[in-house]
Motif scaffolding. Sequence first.
Motif, short mmCIF file in Angstrom:
data_model
loop_
_atom_site.label_atom_id
_atom_site.label_comp_id
_atom_site.label_asym_id
_atom_site.label_seq_id
_atom_site.Cartn_x
_atom_site.Cartn_y
_atom_site.Cartn_z
N ILE A 12 -1.87 7.47 -0.09
CA ILE A 12 -1.07 8.50 0.58
C ILE A 12 -0.29 7.88 1.74
O ILE A 12 0.91 8.11 1.89
N LEU A 13 -0.96 7.04 2.52
CA LEU A 13 -0.28 6.45 3.68
C LEU A 13 0.80 5.45 3.25
O LEU A 13 1.76 5.21 3.99
N SER A 14 0.63 4.89 2.03
CA SER A 14 1.65 3.91 1.59
C SER A 14 2.98 4.60 1.27
O SER A 14 3.99 3.94 1.08
N LEU A 15 2.98 5.94 1.23
CA LEU A 15 4.24 6.66 1.01
C LEU A 15 5.22 6.41 2.16
O LEU A 15 6.42 6.54 2.00
N ASP A 16 4.67 6.02 3.33
CA ASP A 16 5.53 5.73 4.48
C ASP A 16 6.52 4.61 4.16
O ASP A 16 7.55 4.48 4.82
N ARG A 17 6.20 3.80 3.16
CA ARG A 17 7.10 2.70 2.77
C ARG A 17 8.48 3.23 2.37
O ARG A 17 9.50 2.61 2.61
N LEU A 18 8.49 4.43 1.77
CA LEU A 18 9.76 5.02 1.35
C LEU A 18 10.65 5.27 2.57
O LEU A 18 11.86 5.08 2.52
N GLU A 64 -5.07 -3.52 2.38
CA GLU A 64 -4.31 -4.64 2.93
C GLU A 64 -4.73 -5.95 2.26
O GLU A 64 -3.89 -6.76 1.85
N ASP A 65 -6.05 -6.13 2.15
CA ASP A 65 -6.57 -7.36 1.52
C ASP A 65 -6.08 -7.49 0.08
O ASP A 65 -5.69 -8.57 -0.38
N LYS A 66 -6.09 -6.35 -0.62
CA LYS A 66 -5.64 -6.35 -2.02
C LYS A 66 -4.17 -6.74 -2.10
O LYS A 66 -3.77 -7.55 -2.95
N LEU A 67 -3.40 -6.17 -1.19
CA LEU A 67 -1.96 -6.48 -1.19
C LEU A 67 -1.71 -7.95 -0.87
O LEU A 67 -0.84 -8.59 -1.46
N ARG A 68 -2.49 -8.49 0.07
CA ARG A 68 -2.34 -9.91 0.42
C ARG A 68 -2.61 -10.82 -0.79
O ARG A 68 -1.89 -11.77 -1.04
N GLN A 69 -3.66 -10.46 -1.53
CA GLN A 69 -3.97 -11.25 -2.73
C GLN A 69 -2.82 -11.20 -3.72
O GLN A 69 -2.41 -12.20 -4.29
N GLU A 70 -2.28 -9.98 -3.89
CA GLU A 70 -1.15 -9.80 -4.80
C GLU A 70 0.05 -10.62 -4.33
O GLU A 70 0.73 -11.25 -5.12
N TYR A 71 0.25 -10.60 -3.01
CA TYR A 71 1.39 -11.30 -2.41
C TYR A 71 1.27 -12.81 -2.65
O TYR A 71 2.24 -13.47 -3.00
N SER A 90 7.81 -9.58 -3.86
CA SER A 90 7.08 -10.10 -2.69
C SER A 90 7.64 -9.54 -1.39
O SER A 90 6.90 -9.34 -0.43
N ARG A 91 8.94 -9.23 -1.39
CA ARG A 91 9.53 -8.60 -0.19
C ARG A 91 8.88 -7.23 0.02
O ARG A 91 8.48 -6.87 1.13
N GLN A 92 8.76 -6.53 -1.10
CA GLN A 92 8.15 -5.19 -1.04
C GLN A 92 6.70 -5.25 -0.58
O GLN A 92 6.25 -4.48 0.26
N LEU A 93 6.00 -6.25 -1.15
CA LEU A 93 4.58 -6.40 -0.80
C LEU A 93 4.41 -6.72 0.68
O LEU A 93 3.53 -6.19 1.36
N LYS A 94 5.31 -7.59 1.16
CA LYS A 94 5.25 -7.98 2.57
C LYS A 94 5.41 -6.75 3.46
O LYS A 94 4.69 -6.56 4.45
N GLN A 95 6.34 -5.92 3.04
CA GLN A 95 6.60 -4.70 3.78
C GLN A 95 5.38 -3.76 3.77
O GLN A 95 4.99 -3.19 4.78
N GLU A 96 4.77 -3.66 2.59
CA GLU A 96 3.60 -2.79 2.46
C GLU A 96 2.43 -3.29 3.29
O GLU A 96 1.68 -2.52 3.89
N ILE A 97 2.28 -4.62 3.32
CA ILE A 97 1.19 -5.21 4.11
C ILE A 97 1.41 -4.89 5.59
O ILE A 97 0.49 -4.46 6.29
N ALA A 98 2.67 -5.08 6.01
CA ALA A 98 2.98 -4.79 7.42
C ALA A 98 2.72 -3.33 7.75
O ALA A 98 2.21 -3.00 8.82
#
Lengths: 611, 87
Positions: A513-519, B39-46, B55-63
């Motif tokens: 749910i919080l990852s929706l902020d990415r949009l 976050e950990d899962k995303l880092r592994q994916e990244y 990877s740009r998207q993943l970086k953004q999601e991690i941040a």
Amino acid sequence: MFRQLILPTIFLVLGYGFWISPDFKEIAAGVAVFLFGMLSLEEGFKAFTGGLLEKLLKRTTNKLWKSLSFGVISTTLMQSSSLVSVITISFLSAGLISLTAGVGIIFGANLGTTTGAWLVAGLGLKVKISAYAMPMLVFGILLIFQKSKELKGIGYVLAGLGFLFLGIHYMKEGFEAFKDTLDLTAYAVRGYPGVFLFTLIGLFATVIMQSSHATLVLIITALSAQQITYENALALAIGANIGTTITAIIGSLSANIEGRRLAVAHLIFNTVTGFVAILFIYQLTMAVDSISYFVGIEADNYTLKLAVFHTIFNSIGVILMLPVIPSMVRFLERRLKAKETSRRSAPKYLSQSASDLPEAMLAAVRQETQHLYDNAASIIAGGLSLPLNAIHSNKSLEDVIFNARTVIPTNIDQQYEESVKSLYADIVDFSSSYQGELSADQVEELFRLRAAGRDIVEAIKDTKHLQKNLSRYFIADNPYIHHEYNTLRMRLASVLRELHKVRQKSENDSATILSLDRLRLDMEEYDQNLNHNLSSLIRQKLISGPMSVSLMNDSGYASDVTRKLVQMGEVLFSESDLRTKSIEQSLSLSDEELTEMMHSQHNNGKDRSIL
Amino acid sequence: MKISKLIKKAETYARSDELKRKEKKKYLKKVIKKLRKHEDKLRQEYDSCTDFEKSRQLKQEIALAYNQRKKGVKILKSLKKKKRDRD
């Protein structure tokens, strides 16, 4: 006319009965006290439903055997199949459970209700239960006067049980005294005519009292005082079982189509079971005798044998009907169809019965707001000249945009009037007119849901502003402005797609749910890049001044649409409990925090330190 | 109202406030834990991602998850501070 006559007739008959027989008065008072006890018990259990019932229902109704067990256990605890069926109907109306799960609970409730007969026949008649009733009443009433909701609830449950016991005591006393003046067994009818006659009497008595439990207690006490024959008592119990469906039928009158289907399923189950019991009554009696002998019940202990009979015939019903539940559900869905309404704005979940409990009310408002979103999403997609099903498909969004190169004529104002405005008004009206008590968490959730509805409506308004230039420029000959507006379409389409994906997910945890902020972050980034691009496009005279102003304004509208839809999605599509939801809301980043985060990423490569 | 009654009322209020804070802390910790896992899962994916856009998207999601978690920790600290101040 006939309806108006029923109540005075009952009053007259009862009044005449009270006049000629003080014993009858005692029995009737016993029934009244017993029914009052059930009301009090219901009130008490309602105090404990805050959130717990919803959680329980979610966990215990995903498989048929679980719904069945839930029905058995909840009815055993509450000692009222009627209460369980009314709660089930209201949860079904609100879309909290499926029809199959609802049918499972109702079948289970039929089995659970048999424990009442055991309690009364096994315990109620043997010990002097009025002795227990008095302290329960005193403690119960004392607790009812307390301020705490929980203590009040316990008080109602205690007082309810006290009244139940007291009612049984009065009925027992009444029948005992009756025995000396009048022998009702003289009116016993033997054979099948007797079975039919007493089934009808049992049915009628239950319809009047709206409680099979009360009828059954009356039958057991009368049987223990030898005022009715064992054979007729069995027929009365069958009638009571059929008559109990009346509560569900009345409850379903204010429910939506799903609730009505459930009430019909309840009626089918109890009628079929009753019919089978009447047909094989003599075989069943023999079965009761042998089981009673096997478990050590004396041959002349007819009250316990009645409890055995009640359990056996309801178990047979469950065994017979369980395999046909899927086909029964299909049959009900085929036969009982929702009224075809041309209005897409007609509410689907806001029914009177959904406002019986706070959880059901909140679920109904949530589902209806999702319905509002569905209507809004197709308007927004239309405003972008994109088909909604294409946005929700697996095709790449580039392809979707490339294939939609013509303007889809969408009158947003008209569509808003037709499919959103009145539905939104109905939601606001329904949630505002709720009379029941809400906990602080539930009030907060109601506010969030209302805000989500407002966000949806505002997103449509912003799309309307956006539409004017968008439908002009995305087909423009100028390739630069054409490209920019298509990028804008893509951004918004990706918001709709992402929301759809999150909604479709079977389990949404807080992180999803919080990852929706990415949009929102994406849109913010796009907005900043656009400002850079615009300067260079104007400098090189690739787009005109008015074009750039339009684009800047529309980018602002697109940001607003995104922010509102994301806010809405974080509320509507979160499946967390109310407290976690409140935390999710507080962790969602504000616009300023998002901008700050973006700056820190760009400026000093802070993102590297994070990674 | 008598002073003793007033004190009693104030105490009840403070207790319920404390209870609410405790509850909030419990739920906040749970969400923070979920965000850390995410976050950990995303880092592994990244780390294993080769696609530039992804990877740009993943970086953004991690941040994003990092900042949300940071916000949560901040709220948690302020809740603890409030308790200390009260004590």
